[in-house]
Structures are given as structure tokens and as C-alpha cells.
Write a protein that holds these residues in place. Structure first.
Motif, PDB file in Angstrom:
ATOM      1  N   MET A 142       4.452  -0.757   4.461  1.00  0.00           N
ATOM      2  CA  MET A 142       4.773   0.133   5.547  1.00  0.00           C
ATOM      3  C   MET A 142       4.367   1.422   4.804  1.00  0.00           C
ATOM      4  N   LEU A 143       4.262   1.911   3.783  1.00  0.00           N
ATOM      5  CA  LEU A 143       3.842   3.330   3.481  1.00  0.00           C
ATOM      6  C   LEU A 143       3.113   3.424   3.547  1.00  0.00           C
ATOM      7  N   GLY A 144       1.302   2.160   3.938  1.00  0.00           N
ATOM      8  CA  GLY A 144      -0.022   2.928   3.867  1.00  0.00           C
ATOM      9  C   GLY A 144      -0.225   3.696   4.972  1.00  0.00           C
ATOM     10  N   LEU A 145       0.622   5.176   5.230  1.00  0.00           N
ATOM     11  CA  LEU A 145       0.267   5.666   6.367  1.00  0.00           C
ATOM     12  C   LEU A 145      -0.908   5.543   6.632  1.00  0.00           C
ATOM     13  N   PRO A 146      -2.311   6.201   8.022  1.00  0.00           N
ATOM     14  CA  PRO A 146      -3.535   6.993   7.570  1.00  0.00           C
ATOM     15  C   PRO A 146      -3.044   8.741   7.450  1.00  0.00           C
ATOM     16  N   PRO A 147      -4.475   8.567   7.492  1.00  0.00           N
ATOM     17  CA  PRO A 147      -4.370  10.048   7.138  1.00  0.00           C
ATOM     18  C   PRO A 147      -3.849  11.255   8.191  1.00  0.00           C
ATOM     19  N   TYR A 148      -3.211  12.284   7.814  1.00  0.00           N
ATOM     20  CA  TYR A 148      -3.296  12.617   8.872  1.00  0.00           C
ATOM     21  C   TYR A 148      -4.154  14.027   8.941  1.00  0.00           C
ATOM     22  N   THR A 149      -4.528  13.920  10.857  1.00  0.00           N
ATOM     23  CA  THR A 149      -6.592  14.527  10.845  1.00  0.00           C
ATOM     24  C   THR A 149      -5.998  15.946  11.889  1.00  0.00           C
ATOM     25  N   GLY A 150      -5.063  16.839  11.547  1.00  0.00           N
ATOM     26  CA  GLY A 150      -4.761  18.093  12.182  1.00  0.00           C
ATOM     27  C   GLY A 150      -5.389  19.340  10.869  1.00  0.00           C
ATOM     28  N   LEU A 151      -5.460  19.003   9.509  1.00  0.00           N
ATOM     29  CA  LEU A 151      -5.617  19.870   9.534  1.00  0.00           C
ATOM     30  C   LEU A 151      -7.645  20.436   9.196  1.00  0.00           C
ATOM     31  N   SER A 152      -7.858  22.138   9.636  1.00  0.00           N
ATOM     32  CA  SER A 152      -9.353  22.004   9.632  1.00  0.00           C
ATOM     33  C   SER A 152      -9.926  22.137   7.859  1.00  0.00           C
ATOM     34  N   ARG A 153      -9.119  21.568   7.443  1.00  0.00           N
ATOM     35  CA  ARG A 153      -9.977  21.341   5.931  1.00  0.00           C
ATOM     36  C   ARG A 153      -9.789  20.401   5.584  1.00  0.00           C
ATOM     37  N   PRO A 154     -10.040  19.491   4.335  1.00  0.00           N
ATOM     38  CA  PRO A 154      -9.807  18.229   3.395  1.00  0.00           C
ATOM     39  C   PRO A 154      -8.387  17.823   3.102  1.00  0.00           C
ATOM     40  N   LEU A 155      -7.884  16.470   3.011  1.00  0.00           N
ATOM     41  CA  LEU A 155      -6.566  16.579   2.350  1.00  0.00           C
ATOM     42  C   LEU A 155      -6.700  16.585   1.238  1.00  0.00           C
ATOM     43  N   ARG A 156      -5.892  17.033   0.194  1.00  0.00           N
ATOM     44  CA  ARG A 156      -5.725  17.257  -1.579  1.00  0.00           C
ATOM     45  C   ARG A 156      -6.136  15.570  -1.422  1.00  0.00           C
ATOM     46  N   ARG A 157      -6.526  14.735  -2.188  1.00  0.00           N
ATOM     47  CA  ARG A 157      -6.393  13.607  -3.220  1.00  0.00           C
ATOM     48  C   ARG A 157      -5.246  13.447  -4.276  1.00  0.00           C
ATOM     49  N   VAL A 158      -4.801  12.756  -5.038  1.00  0.00           N
ATOM     50  CA  VAL A 158      -4.057  12.386  -5.916  1.00  0.00           C
ATOM     51  C   VAL A 158      -4.535  12.572  -7.454  1.00  0.00           C
ATOM     52  N   HIS A 195       0.631  -1.073   0.409  1.00  0.00           N
ATOM     53  CA  HIS A 195       0.162  -0.017  -0.274  1.00  0.00           C
ATOM     54  C   HIS A 195       0.910   0.769   0.154  1.00  0.00           C
ATOM     55  N   LEU A 196       0.129   2.451  -0.458  1.00  0.00           N
ATOM     56  CA  LEU A 196       0.542   3.905  -0.385  1.00  0.00           C
ATOM     57  C   LEU A 196      -0.575   5.128  -0.357  1.00  0.00           C
ATOM     58  N   SER A 197      -0.594   5.846   0.936  1.00  0.00           N
ATOM     59  CA  SER A 197      -1.216   7.060   0.700  1.00  0.00           C
ATOM     60  C   SER A 197      -0.314   7.923   0.514  1.00  0.00           C
ATOM     61  N   PRO A 198      -0.379   8.436  -0.773  1.00  0.00           N
ATOM     62  CA  PRO A 198       0.371  10.360  -1.590  1.00  0.00           C
ATOM     63  C   PRO A 198      -0.549  11.264  -0.453  1.00  0.00           C
ATOM     64  N   ILE A 199       0.650  11.801  -0.020  1.00  0.00           N
ATOM     65  CA  ILE A 199       0.661  12.972   0.980  1.00  0.00           C
ATOM     66  C   ILE A 199       0.860  14.147   0.041  1.00  0.00           C
ATOM     67  N   ALA A 200      -0.264  15.057  -0.408  1.00  0.00           N
ATOM     68  CA  ALA A 200      -0.227  16.709  -1.256  1.00  0.00           C
ATOM     69  C   ALA A 200       1.482  16.941  -0.244  1.00  0.00           C
ATOM     70  N   ALA A 201       2.397  17.461  -0.813  1.00  0.00           N
ATOM     71  CA  ALA A 201       3.209  18.651  -0.972  1.00  0.00           C
ATOM     72  C   ALA A 201       2.205  20.121   0.286  1.00  0.00           C
ATOM     73  N   THR A 202       1.601  19.932   0.741  1.00  0.00           N
ATOM     74  CA  THR A 202       1.330  21.742   0.208  1.00  0.00           C
ATOM     75  C   THR A 202       0.356  21.167   1.660  1.00  0.00           C
ATOM     76  N   ASP A 203      -0.290  19.887   1.836  1.00  0.00           N
ATOM     77  CA  ASP A 203      -0.346  19.411   3.216  1.00  0.00           C
ATOM     78  C   ASP A 203       0.562  19.088   3.999  1.00  0.00           C
ATOM     79  N   VAL A 204       1.547  18.752   3.522  1.00  0.00           N
ATOM     80  CA  VAL A 204       2.438  18.644   4.350  1.00  0.00           C
ATOM     81  C   VAL A 204       3.296  19.767   4.860  1.00  0.00           C
ATOM     82  N   ALA A 205       3.118  20.972   4.477  1.00  0.00           N
ATOM     83  CA  ALA A 205       3.658  21.899   4.661  1.00  0.00           C
ATOM     84  C   ALA A 205       2.478  22.922   5.839  1.00  0.00           C
ATOM     85  N   ALA A 206       0.963  22.451   5.547  1.00  0.00           N
ATOM     86  CA  ALA A 206      -0.125  23.100   6.567  1.00  0.00           C
ATOM     87  C   ALA A 206       0.084  22.080   7.701  1.00  0.00           C
ATOM     88  N   ALA A 207       0.443  21.532   7.847  1.00  0.00           N
ATOM     89  CA  ALA A 207       1.296  20.738   8.865  1.00  0.00           C
ATOM     90  C   ALA A 207       2.375  21.060   9.653  1.00  0.00           C
TER      91      ALA A 207
END
Length: 312
Positions: free
Chosen positions: A270-286, A183-195
Motif C-alpha cells: 500500500m506504499l507505492g503511491l502515484p506521483p504527486y502532480t502539483g509541482l511545476s517541475r519534475p519530481l526528483r528521482r531517487v 511496491h514503494l514509490s519514495p519521494i524526496a523530502a524537498t518535493d514534499v516541502a514544495a508541495a
């Protein structure tokens, strides 16, 4: 937006010109006075009013001077590949930075790290061994900190998904290691920046894993990418061991497309991590990102100036 003169100052180690740095730049400059420490000045930083200090975190550095009037540190500095000695020197420089930050009374330290890997990789791979030493030293330093561990990031100019799609478009088949059920759960760089921006303003310490909103089976993701470029999914099936050998051959020719440890890490599931839940908006889809990459590939193919179009 230029922050007020009394805004807190953040030191970014590693620069703001890479994939994550470019996403982080507007996140920081709207709220902080930003000082950047790395080897080569980035035009984006200059235009945003970032105070750039030339230097190399792996070299002897007067961190006390660089940390003058700094309220928080964000460390982006690390290498994707290199010798054991290269990683050891960077580790030593970052450990000196942590010690100097503690002495200077820096209030917050954000360390961008990587997810957990199989024990064999954690034990033998310099990339991971030295990074974990930095993570652990920070956690025991007494500084308020977060170690953020994003999975594969995507965004303009990324070296993973975009490179994969270009390879799919160029070659008749794409390598598939094993059955592709990891599995892989890619995350937007903009979401990591917001985190990072969010965690800079908090006080809790600890380690946080960051995954994107969708946890794909790898083959499901690659099928989607083939569909985006309008080609049927065709694979060059090989064992994970064969994939590792392929990566070693690519490395021997100086390619940075794929490294052997990345194959091992990917198939470890080991790279299918659960979604980060700290943002006030939805995470961006790929999918929007993949469509943009597909459109750029199509435009390059059809432009004679870029090597596309028909030959006379």
C-alpha cells in the motif's frame, strides 16, 4: 532570504530540524514569517530568523497566544513509535490546536499525515488510530485545509533508505520479507516541502497522497541499492511473519532501525503511491540520493579516522 515585514505568518508545529523540516525551512522562509513551536531550538532555525517558541504539543498549551497573528499552520508533529498513552496525549494537544485555530480565524491548515494502511493496522495501532482522529477532526473543523500523505521520504539523514544502505554495506546479507514483490514509490523530502508550500497558497480542502516519480518493486529497489555500493545483492530470505519477529527483537533492544508495524505496512503493498502532480517541475528521482549515500559509505570505509582503512 528574509520575507517582507507584511508577509503572512505561518506556525510550524513540530520544528524544522528533522528530515522534512530541513527541506521545508527554505521553502517557508522565502515567502513567510515563520514561527516554530517545539521543544528544542534548532540552530538552522535561528540562522534563518525563525521565531522559536519552546513547548510540547502533547502538553497543555496556550494555543491562543501562540496563534496570535498567525495566518496558516503546518503540523509536522508526530512520533514514529511510542506507547498508546504517548500518542493519545499528542492527539489531545493537536485537537486543542485545531479548535484554537478555528477560533483564531486561521486561514489555512496543512496536516502532514501518512498513507492508508491495512484495516488491521488502522484499527489496532495507536500510531495510526490517533493520527486518523487528528486528520478527521481537521477535515470537519471548517478550516481551509490539506491533509498531505507522503509515502517513504528520502533526503540527507533519512532513517529509511540511508539506513538500509549502511546495513547492506556492513552485513553479508540483507533481510527480504517474502518475495519482495510489493511496491514503494519514495519521494524526496524537498518535493514534499514544495508541495506544502504550494498547498499553503491554495484554497481547496481535502486529502492528497504523495508518491515519487518511480514505483519500484521492493526487491528491484534493494537490488539497485546493492549495486550502488558495489556489492552483489545477497538476501536473508524470511517470511513477512519472520520479518515482524525480527523487528520485535530489534525493538526489544531499543533499536529504531525497523518497527514491526513497518514490516506489516510494507508487505501490504500500500506504499507505492502515484506521483504527486502539483509541482511545476519534475519530481526528483531517487538514484542521485542513493549515489550520495554510497559515496559517503565509501568515504567512511576508507578514512582511518572513521574506522575504515587497513589495520597495521
Amino acid at each position: 532570504m528574509i520575507p517582507p515585514s507584511g508577509a503572512p505568518r505561518v506556525l510550524v508545529v513540530g520544528g524544522l530540524g528533522g528530515l522534512l523540516g530541513r527541506a521545508l525551512l527554505p521553502e517557508l522562509t522565502s515567502r513567510f514569517r515563520v514561527r516554530s513551536f517545539h521543544r528544542v531550538s534548532a540552530p538552522l532555525e535561528e540562522r534563518a530568523g525563525v521565531e522559536w517558541i519552546a513547548g510540547d504539543a502533547a502538553a497543555p498549551t496556550d494555543w491562543g497566544r501562540i496563534l496570535h497573528q498567525v495566518d496558516a499552520v503546518v503540523n509536522l508533529a508526530w512520533y514514529r513509535h511510542g506507547s498508546a498513552g504517548r500518542f493519545a496525549r499528542l492527539e489531545e494537544g493537536l485537537l486543542r490546536l485545531i479548535g484554537a485555530a478555528r477560533s483564531a480565524g486561521v486561514g489555512r491548515f496543512i496536516q502532514v499525515s501518512v498513507p492508508s494502511a491495512p484495516p488491521s493496522l488502522e484499527a489496532r495501532l495507536p500510531y495510526l488510530r490517533h493520527k486518523r482522529t487528528v486528520d478527521q477532526t481537521l477535515s470537519g473543523s471548517g478550516i481551509s485545509y490539506r491533509v498531505l500523505r507522503p509515502t517513504a521520504m528520502f533526503g540527507p539523514g533519512d532513517v529509511l533508505l540511508s539506513a538500509m544502505m549502511r546495513a547492506m554495506a556492513r552485513y553479508p546479507r540483507f533481510p527480504m520479507f517474502g518475495e519482495g514483490r510489493y511496491h514503494l514509490s519514495p519521494i524526496a523530502a524537498t518535493d514534499v516541502a514544495a508541495a506544502i508550500g504550494r498547498e499553503l497558497s491554495r484554497h481547496e480542502s481535502g486529502t492528497v497522497d504523495l508518491g515519487g516519480p518511480q514505483n519500484f518493486e521492493y526487491r528491484e529497489l534493494t537490488d539497485l541499492m546493492f549495486g550502488m555500493i558495489g556489492k552483489p545483492a545477497r538476501y536473508w530470505d524470511m517470511s513477512p511473519r519472520g520479518g515482524r519477529r525480527l523487528a520485535l527483537v530489534l525493538q526489544s533492544f531499543g533499536s529504531s532501525l525497523l518497527y514491526a508495524y513497518e514490516v506489516d505496512w510494507l508487505v501490504s503493498d500500500m506504499l507505492g503511491l502515484p506521483p504527486y502532480t502539483g509541482l511545476s517541475r519534475p519530481l526528483r528521482r531517487v538514484e542521485p540520493h542513493l549515489r550520495e549515500v554510497a559515496e559517503a559509505i565509501s568515504a567512511a570505509r576508507s578514512s582511518p579516522g572513521l574506522g575504515g582503512g587497513r589495520r597495521a
